[in-house]
Design an enzyme around this catalytic site. Structure first.
Site, PDB file in Angstrom:
ATOM      1  N   LYS A 148       0.829  -1.211   0.000  1.00  0.00           N
ATOM      2  CA  LYS A 148       0.000   0.000   0.000  1.00  0.00           C
ATOM      3  C   LYS A 148       0.860   1.256   0.000  1.00  0.00           C
ATOM      4  CE  LYS A 148      -1.753   1.823   3.870  1.00  0.00           C
ATOM      5  NZ  LYS A 148      -1.995   3.232   4.202  1.00  0.00           N
ATOM      6  N   ASN A 149       1.813   1.327   0.929  1.00  0.00           N
ATOM      7  CA  ASN A 149       2.605   2.550   1.071  1.00  0.00           C
ATOM      8  C   ASN A 149       3.500   2.793  -0.138  1.00  0.00           C
ATOM      9  OD1 ASN A 149       1.462   3.117   3.537  1.00  0.00           O
ATOM     10  ND2 ASN A 149       3.103   2.194   4.731  1.00  0.00           N
ATOM     11  N   CYS A 198      -5.095   8.496   9.721  1.00  0.00           N
ATOM     12  CA  CYS A 198      -5.324   7.902  11.035  1.00  0.00           C
ATOM     13  C   CYS A 198      -4.924   8.863  12.147  1.00  0.00           C
ATOM     14  CB  CYS A 198      -4.503   6.619  11.187  1.00  0.00           C
ATOM     15  SG  CYS A 198      -5.142   5.226  10.246  1.00  0.00           S
ATOM     16  N   ARG A 241       1.825  14.165  12.858  1.00  0.00           N
ATOM     17  CA  ARG A 241       2.742  13.769  11.798  1.00  0.00           C
ATOM     18  C   ARG A 241       2.873  14.979  10.869  1.00  0.00           C
ATOM     19  NH1 ARG A 241       1.008   7.879   9.690  1.00  0.00           N
ATOM     20  NH2 ARG A 241      -1.087   8.701   9.701  1.00  0.00           N
ATOM     21  N   ASP A 256       4.528   0.044  12.126  1.00  0.00           N
ATOM     22  CA  ASP A 256       3.269  -0.479  11.597  1.00  0.00           C
ATOM     23  C   ASP A 256       3.024  -1.945  11.948  1.00  0.00           C
ATOM     24  OD1 ASP A 256       2.403   1.894  10.552  1.00  0.00           O
ATOM     25  OD2 ASP A 256       2.991   1.466   8.497  1.00  0.00           O
ATOM     26  N   ARG A 280      -8.565   0.260   4.441  1.00  0.00           N
ATOM     27  CA  ARG A 280      -7.570   1.183   3.884  1.00  0.00           C
ATOM     28  C   ARG A 280      -6.235   0.489   3.654  1.00  0.00           C
ATOM     29  NH1 ARG A 280      -6.063   5.098   7.536  1.00  0.00           N
ATOM     30  NH2 ARG A 280      -4.795   5.847   5.818  1.00  0.00           N
TER      31      ARG A 280
END
Length: 422
Positions: free
Chosen positions: A22-23, A118, A123, A308, A400
């Site tokens: 995903k990232n 999130c 951040r 994560d 997500r």
């Protein structure tokens, strides 16, 4: 709003295919904005965040087609009709800020809303903005938007981050590919997603050296072309599914997995009594014998233990033999899953950035609430090992970052189903 119902107690056996990252995909997609030629991504994950990035790119004038059941993304930005990334889209996902560097590099201007995502602590995007200012951009924050211009184009510069930031490294890397002259990024992020982005940009004609190290050098070029690029395996999904047989027992082979993607994580699994075997097709995982051992974990930038995977590792430690301490050094406020695990009988004491977990013999099913993406899957993992039923609510976070999680876990013997909102 959908929920996930888990009935615990079953060992897991079989294979789980691991999706593209995903990232990585969310970083590769904005790279299409750097060129007027097509960029095609294969091994793309089928996730709501990918759909959000698709919506954002289309709003800027890019063409994005989802092919082969969503596993291939064919993109073209030959006509950028809009240079404003609107709040209504950007607020859904922090990765939206990654359109800023490419837009600025190619068009010389951009207006991008400050992002959402999130709620796991501050951040800030200041490192992104400082990097672009170093490249010659003029920035103004106004009404929740970043207004950026680069009259005459971006210029190569030396950028040194005060601390490692994956997103800021990605934004700076993409912007620097079209800057005039040489750019050196110091204290750069070293994640596999950065390496994957650099490889894709190089296929498009960028001149990049040093990705995967703390210093990256980019020689700017006048234009970039098209490319076809496979998205790297998702190391977080990989680590998550590796934990499933660790928690439940059994043997699962995670297809597409590679040790180099999760080296520090595998070291902790080994210390906990989990065997990881590299195969021709991926990684095979099983318990060595009996109950898992408690191990301490400190989250760090890659190649350290990933933040994560902290929530999922905590789920494993809840039934481990002994006391473990998990220290979160990347994001504050990332222990929101702890109270939900405690509803299932876990013994967890949180003090600031430290969580002390005293293992119990067995967790018990309960209704729980997902607070963020990784917390949601940690509760599912805990439910797999718990007595009775666990109902995980608010799983829109889950969609997500995890592709068809209930299907993948059901295929290896888990009793899990999605409960549709009435």
């Amino acid at each position: 709003m959908d929920s996930i119902l888990v009935r615990g107690g079953a060992e897991l056996h079989g294979e789980i295919p691991v999706a593209g990252a995903k990232n990585a995909c969310l970083t590769l997609m904005p790279a299409t904005l750097l060129s007027d030629e097509p960029l095609t991504l294969t091994n793309a994950p089928r996730l709501s965040d990918i759909r959000t990035m698709t919506e954002l790119l289309r709003s800027l004038g890019a063409e994005v087609s989802s092919l082969q059941d969503g596993k291939v993304l064919a993109m073209s930005s030959h006509d950028l009709s809009n240079l404003t990334a609107d709040y209504d889209i950007v607020r859904k996902m922090r990765a939206s800020i990654l359109v800023l560097g490419p837009l600025l590099a190619r068009a010389g201007e951009a207006v991008v809303s400050l992002p959402g995502g999130c709620a796991i602590g501050a951040r800030p995007v200041d490192l992104h903005l400082r990097a672009l200012e170093a490249l010659g951009a003029e920035l103004e924050l106004r009404d929740g938007y970043v207004h950026a211009t680069a009259k005459g184009g971006l210029k190569g510069a030396e950028i040194e981050f005060p601390f490692v930031s994956v997103g800021a490294t990605e934004n700076a890397l993409m912007a620097a590919t079209l800057a005039k002259g040489t750019t050196v990024i110091r204290n750069a992020a070293r994640e596999p997603e950065i390496v994957d982005l650099a490889r894709c940009l190089r296929q498009m004609g960028a001149q990049i050296a040093g990705e995967g190290e703390a210093e990256i050098e980019i020689q700017g070029v006048d234009r970039l072309g098209g490319a076809t690029h496979p998205v790297v395996t998702d190391r977080i999904e990989l680590g998550t599914y590796m934990l499933a047989p660790a928690i439940c027992g059994g043997t699962v082979e995670c297809l597409g997995g590679r040790i180099e993607l999760v080296g520090a994580f595998c070291e902790k699994l080994d210390a906990a009594g989990i065997a990881v075997e590299e195969t021709e097709r991926g990684l095979k995982v099983s318990r060595k014998n009996g109950r898992v051992n408690a191990v301490d974990v400190v989250t760090e930038p890659f190649p350290g233990f990933p933040t994560d995977l902290q929530a999922q590792m905590m789920a494993l430690m809840c039934t481990a033999d002994g006391v473990s301490v998990l220290e979160e050094r990347i994001f504050e406020n990332r222990f929101m899953h702890a109270p939900e695990l405690m509803r299932m009988g876990a013994k967890i004491d949180v003090h600031g950035g430290h969580a002390t977990v005293t293992g119990v013999e067995r967790l018990k099913g309960a209704p729980v609430m997902a607070t963020d993406l990784r917390a949601s899957v940690s509760l599912i993992l805990a439910g797999l090992a718990a007595e009775g039923e666990t109902l995980v609510n608010r799983v829109y976070h889950l969609d997500r970052g995890y592709e068809r999680v209930e299907e993948k876990l059901s295929a290896v013997g888990a009793t899990i189903e999605r409960v549709k909102a009435s």
